[in-house]
Write an enzyme that holds these catalytic residues in place. Structure first.
Site, PDB file in Angstrom:
ATOM      1  CB  SER A 283      49.382   0.846  56.887  1.00 13.23           C
ATOM      2  OG  SER A 283      50.452   1.010  56.007  1.00 13.23           O
TER       3      SER A 283
ATOM      4  CB  CYS B  90      51.699   6.794  56.491  1.00  6.74           C
ATOM      5  SG  CYS B  90      51.037   5.244  55.844  1.00  6.74           S
TER       6      CYS B  90
ATOM      7  CG  ASP C  83      53.772   2.319  56.795  1.00  6.27           C
ATOM      8  OD1 ASP C  83      54.340   1.459  56.102  1.00  6.27           O
ATOM      9  OD2 ASP C  83      52.633   2.164  57.272  1.00  6.27           O
TER      10      ASP C  83
ATOM     11  CD1 TRP D 288      51.163   2.144  48.793  1.00  2.90           C
ATOM     12  CD2 TRP D 288      51.434   2.410  51.009  1.00  2.90           C
ATOM     13  NE1 TRP D 288      50.003   2.655  49.304  1.00  2.90           N
ATOM     14  CE2 TRP D 288      50.143   2.844  50.652  1.00  2.90           C
ATOM     15  CE3 TRP D 288      51.821   2.485  52.343  1.00  2.90           C
ATOM     16  CZ2 TRP D 288      49.226   3.343  51.580  1.00  2.90           C
ATOM     17  CZ3 TRP D 288      50.911   2.987  53.257  1.00  2.90           C
ATOM     18  CH2 TRP D 288      49.635   3.415  52.878  1.00  2.90           C
TER      19      TRP D 288
HETATM   20  P1  FAD Z   1      47.538  -5.185  42.066  1.00  4.57           P
HETATM   21  O1  FAD Z   1      46.857  -6.339  41.456  1.00  4.57           O
HETATM   22  O2  FAD Z   1      48.728  -5.439  42.889  1.00  4.57           O
HETATM   23  O3  FAD Z   1      47.876  -4.136  40.943  1.00  4.57           O
HETATM   24  C1  FAD Z   1      48.767  -3.073  41.203  1.00  4.57           C
HETATM   25  C2  FAD Z   1      48.492  -1.967  40.207  1.00  4.57           C
HETATM   26  O4  FAD Z   1      48.725  -2.445  38.897  1.00  4.57           O
HETATM   27  C3  FAD Z   1      47.048  -1.478  40.254  1.00  4.57           C
HETATM   28  O5  FAD Z   1      47.038  -0.073  40.210  1.00  4.57           O
HETATM   29  C4  FAD Z   1      46.447  -2.047  39.006  1.00  4.57           C
HETATM   30  O6  FAD Z   1      45.411  -1.233  38.502  1.00  4.57           O
HETATM   31  C5  FAD Z   1      47.631  -2.086  38.065  1.00  4.57           C
HETATM   32  N1  FAD Z   1      47.475  -3.095  37.014  1.00  4.57           N
HETATM   33  C6  FAD Z   1      46.674  -4.178  37.013  1.00  4.57           C
HETATM   34  N2  FAD Z   1      46.785  -4.844  35.843  1.00  4.57           N
HETATM   35  C7  FAD Z   1      47.683  -4.173  35.094  1.00  4.57           C
HETATM   36  C8  FAD Z   1      48.225  -4.361  33.796  1.00  4.57           C
HETATM   37  N3  FAD Z   1      47.865  -5.397  33.052  1.00  4.57           N
HETATM   38  N4  FAD Z   1      49.131  -3.483  33.332  1.00  4.57           N
HETATM   39  C9  FAD Z   1      49.518  -2.447  34.116  1.00  4.57           C
HETATM   40  N5  FAD Z   1      49.040  -2.201  35.346  1.00  4.57           N
HETATM   41  C10 FAD Z   1      48.134  -3.064  35.833  1.00  4.57           C
HETATM   42  N6  FAD Z   1      47.276   0.288  50.053  1.00  4.57           N
HETATM   43  C11 FAD Z   1      46.157   0.798  50.626  1.00  4.57           C
HETATM   44  O7  FAD Z   1      45.162   1.040  49.940  1.00  4.57           O
HETATM   45  N7  FAD Z   1      46.101   1.014  51.983  1.00  4.57           N
HETATM   46  C12 FAD Z   1      47.149   0.772  52.811  1.00  4.57           C
HETATM   47  O8  FAD Z   1      47.064   0.982  54.016  1.00  4.57           O
HETATM   48  C13 FAD Z   1      48.348   0.235  52.220  1.00  4.57           C
HETATM   49  N8  FAD Z   1      49.427  -0.026  52.980  1.00  4.57           N
HETATM   50  C14 FAD Z   1      50.557  -0.539  52.409  1.00  4.57           C
HETATM   51  C15 FAD Z   1      51.665  -0.831  53.207  1.00  4.57           C
HETATM   52  C16 FAD Z   1      52.802  -1.368  52.650  1.00  4.57           C
HETATM   53  C17 FAD Z   1      54.003  -1.679  53.513  1.00  4.57           C
HETATM   54  C18 FAD Z   1      52.828  -1.644  51.256  1.00  4.57           C
HETATM   55  C19 FAD Z   1      54.055  -2.239  50.619  1.00  4.57           C
HETATM   56  C20 FAD Z   1      51.750  -1.359  50.453  1.00  4.57           C
HETATM   57  C21 FAD Z   1      50.590  -0.807  51.013  1.00  4.57           C
HETATM   58  N9  FAD Z   1      49.471  -0.550  50.228  1.00  4.57           N
HETATM   59  C22 FAD Z   1      48.354  -0.006  50.809  1.00  4.57           C
HETATM   60  C23 FAD Z   1      49.412  -0.922  48.790  1.00  4.57           C
HETATM   61  C24 FAD Z   1      48.839  -2.356  48.687  1.00  4.57           C
HETATM   62  O9  FAD Z   1      49.767  -3.287  49.209  1.00  4.57           O
HETATM   63  C25 FAD Z   1      48.541  -2.794  47.251  1.00  4.57           C
HETATM   64  O10 FAD Z   1      49.680  -2.597  46.474  1.00  4.57           O
HETATM   65  C26 FAD Z   1      47.385  -2.061  46.616  1.00  4.57           C
HETATM   66  O11 FAD Z   1      46.247  -2.174  47.422  1.00  4.57           O
HETATM   67  C27 FAD Z   1      47.059  -2.652  45.240  1.00  4.57           C
HETATM   68  O12 FAD Z   1      46.780  -4.024  45.381  1.00  4.57           O
HETATM   69  P2  FAD Z   1      45.873  -4.801  44.328  1.00  4.57           P
HETATM   70  O13 FAD Z   1      46.093  -6.256  44.526  1.00  4.57           O
HETATM   71  O14 FAD Z   1      44.481  -4.324  44.368  1.00  4.57           O
HETATM   72  O15 FAD Z   1      46.509  -4.337  42.954  1.00  4.57           O
END
Ligand code: FAD
Length: 684
Positions: A445, A637, A682, A684
């Site tokens: 966001s 949010c 908003d 997630w």
């Molecule tokens: P990812 O790699 O996607 O991992 C997701 C989760 O899975 C993590 O918690 C990770 O620890 C866990 N994981 C990793 N490996 C494994 C495994 N082997 N087994 C099980 N679990 C595992 N986030 C914000 O911080 N700020 C925002 O403003 C924000 N806005 C968003 C708006 C929208 C519309 C949406 C859809 C999401 C938003 N998010 C926001 C969430 C963001 O998109 C991500 O999902 C988040 O930051 C995690 O991304 P990442 O790539 O670091 O984790």
């Protein structure tokens, strides 16, 4: 000796034959085994494409973040393999639907259409399916020949759980189509998407065997793509080293210029410089990054409340462990050609590339493993023991949960455990590309205002690194740890050691210094068009992100002598000294907006009783009710799992107590706010 006309003709034919032999037709885009009569993208006529490619089943996806797309490919492949029915998988946006009803009558032996439908935002279709649903509702009147199945991907913590899956079924059946099996409901909210899919798919296969008299075969891997090691080297300019799309590979001067011009979307990002990044938490173990992307050199535009999609790459540790267990460490820089064996299949990997670039930039290697993957990788196990164990895990849901899911293993971890470290050198790399989900952008966001920050996009991201009890490693998220690494490097922080590290310079140093590929996704989460309208914002944790943008917008409006309505912001975190995001900024906003801005804080760990934003809302019940009476917009949010639903329930309670109405009337009042677009989420 002069050659006569006949000799020249013969010579030309020989030259042509030699060219065909040595290029295998690739000079005009034809590769081995391809039937290129109607290749992907050259027609939008479904019947024509299916007939030309001899397909007897069709899988279509409505996907926003790529999950529905990944499942649909997986399904199409297994369906084809199990029942020997040539199956095409396609994007709903790529076709016209006028002859959807004619597929079954025009193509002899055609069996089934299967929809994979995600639900986005507040019950909306994904972008790629907007036109399809528009067609269904407004133009289509007869689908009586259509036999279809549907799997919906949703989140039960959302108000509009699996709305589009349900809508697909109701609309198609209304038009006379026949649903085969039941609508599958995949639930991301309970974390059971994979198991929900497997249960639905197995059930559907049983029904299909019965109803359509399909014969089932043992599942064996049938590649749809071909990988060949190339004579090119990592230094060849046409080789992808992980560029976000092919426009970024070896562009001419003119093409390089157009890279800043867009349009930017999920197929083509802007490589945006991060000019500022900083840590927002005051903690050794938890981190939250504020990052500012400079868009001044580009045509990238956004409006306050939109989302920024960040295209990540995998960490060095995950990449090397993955390559190692496949026995590819030594060959990581070898260039490979990736060719489709089926003109309707389009691998999500740029070719030619290297093993390492594919693993680092295009595959989702560090997330949870699916049970289906384990079952199908068993056939390539390096030892009999590993094979037996993998097959057992693939079949036993409880065992899989105990040994894999609850231990947070990723693919490389699991392969390592299964074979006791023996390399899995027999897995075809084509299988890896086809079976491992492709690395998707992560959405954030936007926490800046397009009025106040015209040339920059800010995001606020909490870093995902969790140490679970009885798990021997720290579980990390891909994109947020990348942002964390950028912050450390950009600010030259040397006393903090990240859990995982990244190649920040990117392919051919293109990401240096501190650039990331991004695009903007328009959102419906918007300020009222009249700035004088009051707003109530509920944003605990990083849920505060878009509200920072809203407030900055109102500060800019005030500076431009525009009268703004009151902003009442509820923010919550653990305690005021550790994770109070933008604490100092809020003081500044208060000065600039005066009584037009009020921040209400809830610190969950400062008192014996945990205090959340919902509790603070109850304390301010009267004011919330009055503001809503004055036409205020209500925004939520952040966490979809619990907070968003709790907040809605608290608002219903507030309406009951302040307006002296029954629960059902209060519930209708809140529903009505949603209908009027005055209650926006908003989450997630
Ligand atoms: P990812 O790699 O996607 O991992 C997701 C989760 O899975 C993590 O918690 C990770 O620890 C866990 N994981 C990793 N490996 C494994 C495994 N082997 N087994 C099980 N679990 C595992 N986030 C914000 O911080 N700020 C925002 O403003 C924000 N806005 C968003 C708006 C929208 C519309 C949406 C859809 C999401 C938003 N998010 C926001 C969430 C963001 O998109 C991500 O999902 C988040 O930051 C995690 O991304 P990442 O790539 O670091 O984790």
């Amino acid at each position: 000796m002069a050659l006569d006309t006949l000799d020249l003709g013969v010579l030309a034919a020989i030259v042509l034959a030699i060219v065909i032999y040595f290029t295998k037709g690739s000079l005009w885009g034809k590769s081995d085994g391809e039937d290129v009569s109607v290749p992907r993208g050259s027609s939008r006529d479904l019947v024509e494409i299916l007939a030309a490619n001899n397909k007897k089943a069709l899988v279509l996806f409505a996907s926003q973040t790529g999950t529905a797309e990944d499942y649909s490919h997986k399904f199409a492949k297994e369906f084809q393999s199990r029942f020997s029915i040539p199956t095409m998988c396609g994007d709903l946006a790529d076709y016209d639907y006028e002859n959807l009803n004619e597929i079954f009558t025009s193509i002899d032996g055609f069996q089934l259409v299967v929809f994979f439908t995600a639900t986005y935002g507040e019950g909306e279709p994904p972008d790629n399916a907007v036109e399809f649903f528009d067609y269904l509702e407004n133009e289509c009147d007869d689908l009586s020949n259509l036999k279809f199945s549907c799997f919906g991907l949703g989140n039960s913590t959302y108000e509009f759980y699996n709305a589009m899956g349900k809508k697909t079924v109701s609309t198609l059946t209304e038009k006379g189509a026949t649903l085969v099996g039941e609508l599958g409901l995949g639930d991301d909210g309970r974390g059971t998407m994979d198991e929900d899919y497997m249960a639905w798919k197995d059930g559907l296969f049983d029904i299909l065997k019965d109803q359509l008299s399909l014969e089932e075969h043992e599942l064996v891997y049938e590649p749809q793509i071909k990988i060949e090691e190339s004579v090119l080297t990592i230094d060849s300019p046409e080789v992808s080293l992980g560029e976000p799309d092919d426009k970024y590979i070896n562009p001419s001067q003119e093409e390089a210029q157009s890279l800043n011009e867009g349009p930017f979307d999920h197929t083509h990002p802007y490589l945006a410089p991060i000019t500022v990044s900083r840590e927002l938490f005051n903690s050794d173990s938890r981190h939250c990054i504020h990052a500012e992307f400079d868009i001044s050199d580009s045509n990238l535009k956004y409006t306050t409340g939109d989302h920024l999609a960040i295209w990540p790459s995998n960490s060095n540790e995950h990449v090397f462990k993955f390559l190692d267990i496949l026995g590819l460490s030594e060959k990581k820089d070898v260039v490979i050609d990736i060719k489709s064996l089926d003109p309707t299949v389009h691998p999500h990997v740029i070719s030619p590339s290297t093993y390492e670039a594919v693993v680092r930039h295009y595959l989702e290697i560090s997330g949870p493993v699916s049970r289906q993957f384990v079952g199908s990788v068993a056939q390539f196990a390096p030892t009999e023991q590993a094979k037996a164990h993998a097959s057992k895990l693939g079949k036993d849901k409880a065992l899989f949960h105990e040994e894999v899911t609850s231990r947070y293993l990723n693919i490389a971890d699991l392969l390592h455990v299964l074979s006791d470290g023996v390399k899995w050198t027999s897995i075809p790399f084509a299988f890896i590309i086809e079976s491992v989900a492709h690395l998707q952008p992560r959405y954030y966001s936007i926490s800046s205002s397009s009025l106040s920050e015209k040339q920059a996009i800010h995001v606020t991201a909490v870093v995902e690194q969790e140490k679970y009890p009885n798990v021997d490693h720290i579980v990390t998220g891909v994109a947020t740890n990348l942002l964390f690494n950028i912050q450390l490097a950009q600010n030259k922080v040397s006393n903090v050691k990240p859990v995982v590290t990244y190649d920040l310079a990117g392919p051919r140093q293109k990401f240096a210094p501190f650039k990331l590929p991004v695009h903007v996704r328009r959102s419906t989460f918007k300020l009222p068009s009249n700035p004088a309208t009051p707003i109530i914002c509920i944003g605990p944790g990083t849920g505060v992100a878009p509200f920072r943008g809203f407030i900055r917008e109102r500060v800019a409006q005030t500076a431009n002598d525009i009268s703004v309505g009151k902003t009442l912001l509820f923010f919550g975190c653990r305690n005021s000294s550790e994770d109070f995001l933008y604490k100092d900024e809020f003081v500044d906003y208060s000065k600039k907006l005066g009584e037009k801005f009020e921040l209400v804080t809830a610190f969950s760990r400062e008192t014996a009783e945990k205090v959340y934003v919902q509790h603070k809302m109850l304390e301010r019940a009267k004011e919330i009710s009055e503001l809503l009476n004055d036409g205020a917009f209500f925004y939520v949010c952040g966490d979809a799992a619990r907070m968003a639903r709790d907040v809605q329930n608290v608002l219903i309670r507030i309406m009951m107590s302040e307006r002296k109405v029954t629960e059902s009337i209060a519930t209708d009042m809140v529903k009505n706010l949603r209908v009027l677009n005055r209650y926006q989420e908003d989450v997630w």
